[in-house]
Write a protein that holds these residues in place. Structure first.
Motif, short mmCIF file in Angstrom:
data_model
loop_
_atom_site.label_atom_id
_atom_site.label_comp_id
_atom_site.label_asym_id
_atom_site.label_seq_id
_atom_site.Cartn_x
_atom_site.Cartn_y
_atom_site.Cartn_z
N ILE A 14 0.81 -1.28 -0.03
CA ILE A 14 0.00 -0.16 -0.07
C ILE A 14 0.95 1.26 0.02
CG2 ILE A 14 -1.67 1.36 1.32
CD1 ILE A 14 -3.01 -1.30 2.13
N LEU A 15 1.86 1.30 0.95
CA LEU A 15 2.81 2.50 0.90
C LEU A 15 3.52 2.65 -0.32
CD1 LEU A 15 3.98 2.22 4.65
CD2 LEU A 15 2.49 4.18 3.46
N MET A 16 4.04 1.80 -1.20
CA MET A 16 4.95 1.98 -2.32
C MET A 16 3.74 2.42 -3.23
SD MET A 16 7.56 1.45 -0.92
CE MET A 16 8.51 2.23 -2.46
N LYS A 17 2.56 1.80 -3.35
CA LYS A 17 1.56 2.34 -4.31
C LYS A 17 1.27 3.82 -4.01
CE LYS A 17 -3.38 2.03 -5.66
NZ LYS A 17 -3.67 1.55 -7.21
N LEU A 18 1.24 4.32 -2.90
CA LEU A 18 0.78 5.61 -2.64
C LEU A 18 2.03 6.28 -3.19
CD1 LEU A 18 -0.56 5.41 1.03
CD2 LEU A 18 -1.69 5.98 -1.08
N ARG A 62 0.91 14.41 3.37
CA ARG A 62 1.76 13.35 4.37
C ARG A 62 0.82 12.22 4.35
NH1 ARG A 62 -0.12 17.94 6.93
NH2 ARG A 62 1.70 19.64 7.53
N ILE A 63 1.53 11.22 4.89
CA ILE A 63 0.97 10.04 5.04
C ILE A 63 1.36 9.33 6.35
CG2 ILE A 63 1.13 7.54 4.20
CD1 ILE A 63 2.22 8.35 1.86
N VAL A 64 0.19 9.64 7.25
CA VAL A 64 0.42 9.28 8.89
C VAL A 64 -0.32 7.79 8.94
CG1 VAL A 64 -0.12 9.93 11.16
CG2 VAL A 64 0.29 11.54 9.27
N TYR A 121 13.47 8.16 0.05
CA TYR A 121 13.74 8.81 -1.34
C TYR A 121 12.37 9.80 -1.72
CZ TYR A 121 14.06 9.39 -6.61
OH TYR A 121 14.10 9.88 -7.84
N TYR A 122 11.40 9.35 -1.09
CA TYR A 122 9.90 9.91 -1.51
C TYR A 122 9.61 11.11 -0.28
CZ TYR A 122 9.18 6.66 -5.35
OH TYR A 122 9.21 6.08 -6.51
N CYS A 123 10.21 10.63 0.75
CA CYS A 123 9.39 11.22 2.17
C CYS A 123 10.32 11.71 3.34
CB CYS A 123 8.33 10.31 2.71
SG CYS A 123 7.03 9.82 1.83
N GLU A 124 10.13 12.51 4.03
CA GLU A 124 10.89 12.47 5.09
C GLU A 124 10.18 11.87 6.51
OE1 GLU A 124 12.04 16.62 6.24
OE2 GLU A 124 11.44 17.35 4.34
N PRO A 125 10.72 10.83 6.95
CA PRO A 125 9.90 10.03 7.98
C PRO A 125 10.04 10.56 9.55
CG PRO A 125 11.81 8.80 7.38
CD PRO A 125 11.91 10.05 6.67
N GLU A 126 8.96 10.39 10.32
CA GLU A 126 9.19 10.84 11.72
C GLU A 126 8.31 9.87 12.58
OE1 GLU A 126 7.69 14.30 14.55
OE2 GLU A 126 8.04 14.69 12.40
N LEU A 127 8.99 8.94 13.40
CA LEU A 127 8.19 8.31 14.30
C LEU A 127 7.55 9.21 15.26
CD1 LEU A 127 10.63 5.16 15.03
CD2 LEU A 127 8.48 5.03 14.01
N VAL A 128 6.09 8.83 15.32
CA VAL A 128 5.19 9.63 16.33
C VAL A 128 5.32 9.15 17.61
CG1 VAL A 128 2.69 10.68 16.47
CG2 VAL A 128 3.87 10.62 14.24
N CYS A 129 4.73 7.87 17.70
CA CYS A 129 4.76 6.89 18.96
C CYS A 129 4.71 5.42 18.80
CB CYS A 129 3.35 7.48 19.61
SG CYS A 129 1.83 7.29 18.87
N ILE A 130 5.15 4.97 19.85
CA ILE A 130 4.71 3.57 19.83
C ILE A 130 3.41 3.08 20.37
CG2 ILE A 130 5.95 1.20 20.78
CD1 ILE A 130 7.61 2.98 18.77
N VAL A 131 2.68 1.92 19.97
CA VAL A 131 1.67 1.65 20.15
C VAL A 131 1.46 0.30 20.73
CG1 VAL A 131 -0.95 1.45 19.54
CG2 VAL A 131 0.56 3.32 18.51
N PRO A 132 1.04 -0.15 21.99
CA PRO A 132 1.41 -0.99 22.69
C PRO A 132 0.37 -2.33 22.08
CG PRO A 132 0.51 -0.02 24.22
CD PRO A 132 0.87 0.99 23.05
N LEU A 159 4.98 10.39 7.48
CA LEU A 159 5.57 10.47 6.16
C LEU A 159 5.29 11.88 5.48
CD1 LEU A 159 5.51 6.76 4.78
CD2 LEU A 159 7.21 7.85 6.62
N THR A 160 6.23 12.80 5.41
CA THR A 160 5.67 14.06 4.98
C THR A 160 6.54 13.98 3.33
OG1 THR A 160 6.31 15.20 6.94
CG2 THR A 160 6.26 16.58 5.13
N VAL A 161 5.42 14.03 2.70
CA VAL A 161 5.84 13.95 1.37
C VAL A 161 6.73 14.83 0.59
CG1 VAL A 161 5.06 13.35 -1.32
CG2 VAL A 161 3.93 12.49 0.74
#
Length: 297
Positions: free
Chosen positions: A141-145, A154-156, A185-196, A213-215
């Motif tokens: 899905i992400l690679m298609k986007l 953005r992709i969150v 290559y396509y985005c700037e990634p940033e981890l927002v939070c860990i979810v148990p 992911l900020t495009v």
């Protein structure tokens, strides 16, 4: 049986169980269905998307509408794509009072997303994908986007923690690989939070993470042929324990191996290095040099 209050937030254990019971819904393991029951996590996801009434949200896999509810409060318009036809009537009931939400029954991997975005978000100032993605189709899905170069800000997404860490990984670590390079290559990634894993019904076996992911408007490196660049990257990681020289030998053919050493040196890359130590810039130089040399990849 009287139905649950439509105005109540879906993301609570009791409300989720009420909805499941009311509609006699059973989870399909093959669709990776795990419903989030933590309002705090939902708020973090929506906040990371930076939505307002001038922006649209494309949701993939809305389930019973927990995230959809929150998106509808912040975004001008929401289009929620759900593959499971059993969830469509539930979503329409739960979201009955949300006039800015359109539920789309379909497989996101088969839909023309450019057309969908044009149809549902025309006139808005921006569109972001916001979703709790099923683990088993996260990467496709992400690679298609990304590969379809959709007009996204953005992709969150909430995905498996291990996959999120790979997407955000820097060169040199064991998490860094071809997925890291492609996403960065396509985005700037940033981890927002860990979810148990405990905040889902049913509980998955592993923890999740929310990644933003900020495009990028332009890739951070100059690449002449993207398909060749990504083949070079994948070839460089083919066997992680092997050197870049050995992995590329398999890619270009043994008959060309004597060219590889000087070619790598000309790019400032020692042949004994491994793929996971190369930056995006080095991969771009390497792809360019292979193209110039007319080497297959």
């Amino acid at each position: 049986m009287s139905g649950p209050n439509v105005h109540e937030d879906v993301a609570s254990p009791r409300r989720t169980r009420d909805i499941i019971a009311k509609y006699g819904f059973s989870f399909k393991k093959s669709l990776g269905q795990n419903f989030l029951i933590d309002q705090n996590i939902l708020e973090k996801i929506v906040s990371a998307a930076g939505l307002d009434e001038t922006k649209g949200a494309l949701e993939i896999g809305p389930g019973i509408g927990a995230l959809t509810q929150q998106l509808a409060e912040q975004a001008g318009r929401v289009a929620a794509v759900e593959i499971d036809n059993r969830l469509i009537p539930i979503l329409r009931d739960v979201l009955a009072d949300r006039s800015n939400v359109h539920v789309v029954h379909g497989d996101v991997l088969k839909l023309n997303l450019g057309e969908l975005i044009e149809k549902h978000f025309a006139g808005l100032s921006g569109v972001s994908v916001v979703a709790n993605l099923p683990y088993y189709v996260t990467t496709p899905i992400l690679m298609k986007l990304l590969e379809e170069k959709l007009p996204l800000e953005r992709i969150v997404v909430m995905i498996q923690k291990e996959v999120a860490e790979r997407m955000a990984a820097k060169p040199g670590g064991k998490e860094y690989g071809s997925l890291s390079v492609a996403v960065q290559y396509y985005c700037e990634p940033e981890l927002v939070c860990i979810v148990p894993h405990t905040v889902f019904i049913p509980q998955p076996n592993v923890d999740s993470a929310v990644i933003k992911l900020t495009v990028r408007k332009q890739p951070p490196v100059d690449v002449r042929d993207e398909a060749h660049f990504f083949r070079t990257v994948q070839g460089s990681f083919a066997q992680r324990r092997k050197t870049i020289y050995n992995n590329l030998t398999a890619l270009v053919g043994k008959e060309n191996r004597e060219l590889l050493g000087p070619l790598l040196e000309s790019c400032g890359i020692a042949p004994a290095r491994r793929g996971e130590t190369l930056s995006l810039d080095e991969f771009a130089r390497l792809s360019h040099a292979l193209l110039e040399a007319g080497l297959p990849s």
